[in-house]
Design a protein around this motif. Sequence first.
Motif, short mmCIF file in Angstrom:
data_model
loop_
_atom_site.label_atom_id
_atom_site.label_comp_id
_atom_site.label_asym_id
_atom_site.label_seq_id
_atom_site.Cartn_x
_atom_site.Cartn_y
_atom_site.Cartn_z
N LYS A 1 0.82 -1.22 0.00
CA LYS A 1 0.00 0.00 0.00
C LYS A 1 0.85 1.27 0.00
O LYS A 1 0.34 2.37 0.19
N GLN A 2 2.15 1.13 -0.23
CA GLN A 2 3.05 2.29 -0.28
C GLN A 2 2.59 3.31 -1.31
O GLN A 2 2.76 4.52 -1.13
N TRP A 3 1.97 2.84 -2.39
CA TRP A 3 1.55 3.72 -3.47
C TRP A 3 0.59 4.81 -3.01
O TRP A 3 0.61 5.93 -3.52
N ILE A 4 -0.25 4.50 -2.00
CA ILE A 4 -1.23 5.50 -1.58
C ILE A 4 -0.55 6.60 -0.77
O ILE A 4 -0.99 7.76 -0.78
N VAL A 5 0.53 6.28 -0.08
CA VAL A 5 1.31 7.30 0.63
C VAL A 5 1.98 8.23 -0.39
O VAL A 5 1.94 9.46 -0.24
N ASP A 6 2.56 7.63 -1.43
CA ASP A 6 3.18 8.42 -2.50
C ASP A 6 2.15 9.32 -3.17
O ASP A 6 2.45 10.48 -3.52
N LEU A 7 0.94 8.79 -3.35
CA LEU A 7 -0.12 9.57 -3.98
C LEU A 7 -0.51 10.77 -3.12
O LEU A 7 -0.76 11.86 -3.64
N MET A 8 -0.55 10.57 -1.81
CA MET A 8 -0.88 11.70 -0.92
C MET A 8 0.18 12.78 -0.96
O MET A 8 -0.13 13.97 -0.89
#
Length: 379
Positions: free
Chosen positions: A233-240
């Motif tokens: 779920k690292q991608w959602i942190v990057d998206l934020m």
Amino acid sequence: MSAKVASYLSRQQASTDEATAAVYSKLEDLYNKKLWHQLTLATLEAVRLSYFTEQPGRLKDLYDNFISDFEHRINPLSLMEIAMFCLLDFGDKDLSIKFVEKIKLKIKGQKEASVLAETALGNIYIRSRELPEVKKIIEATQSCLDELDGITTVHSRFYELSSDYYKLEGNHACYYRETLRYLGCIDLSELPKERQYERAYSLSLAALLGEGIYNFGELLAHPILEAIKNTDKQWIVDLMYAFNSGDISKFESSQDLLSKQPDLAKANQKLKMKICLLCLMEMTFNRPSNNRRITFEEIAKETRLETNEVELLAMKALSLGLVRGTIDQVDQCVTMTWVQPRVLDLSQIGTMQKRLAQWCEDVKQMEMLVENKAHDILT
């Protein structure tokens, strides 16, 4: 000691392992000595033991055969805390409600305990998905909670309930607010890793999808996100981070990931509008206060919108209170005078540092100018 209590304690000490028997022996000793405060603390420790939670019925038996005998001597808040654990043994909704209602009569007049009792009722209703009942409890209890001094365990229980309610209701903005409140009332290390992971992911989704949420800095700085960093779920942190800095390129390159998450895929157009608004805020923030005249063409280039869509974007930003300024339709530009304060990340703080350094330099130059021209002014 009543015969009922004596029989129960004796039976448990004889039928359990040595460690558990020692717990019962300690409870018996404190009961016989009438050390009610110490007995209350020991009971609070006992109900947390895995022995009572690993098999249904043990907590209920403890309450019915032992705690009920001296419950009138227990501090109201502590009694309700003990009752919260005993409720784990009540599978039936009606029996659970009846049990809490009985406890409420014994803690009447004590605000913290009363709030905790209402929270317990809310948890019962939320398990059966009776959301209208949960809503009534939250609305009725909020004012009483606001009257309490400081932050207590009662606050964390209430905000956990309200965040769970808003999650089930699908209200992303309220879920985001209540979950941050809940996390602010607890020691994060006491939350199991899987719960941290679930909360972090749900909170990130709520931040992106929530109406009116244009400040991601508070969440990005929160340690809860460590639970999903370096995971799938690292991608959602990057998206934020991309949203927080108004990075349209990053948003567009993440479309494949967004399409795999149903809620984000459904709200794609709203997300595009949100990141465009954040991009406009970032453009305003990055410019010095004496140079915030931005042309429609510049905004269109940064946001990747058509030029004829820029005015609508600026109007929306003004109406939401994200920025203040004026729109010049004739000259095709906007002049910004203010941007909504936000919790800044490290790169934004770096920008602020540069601007402060420039401001100090401008002040120094003005000082030198006044010093050099002072003679002409005075004479």
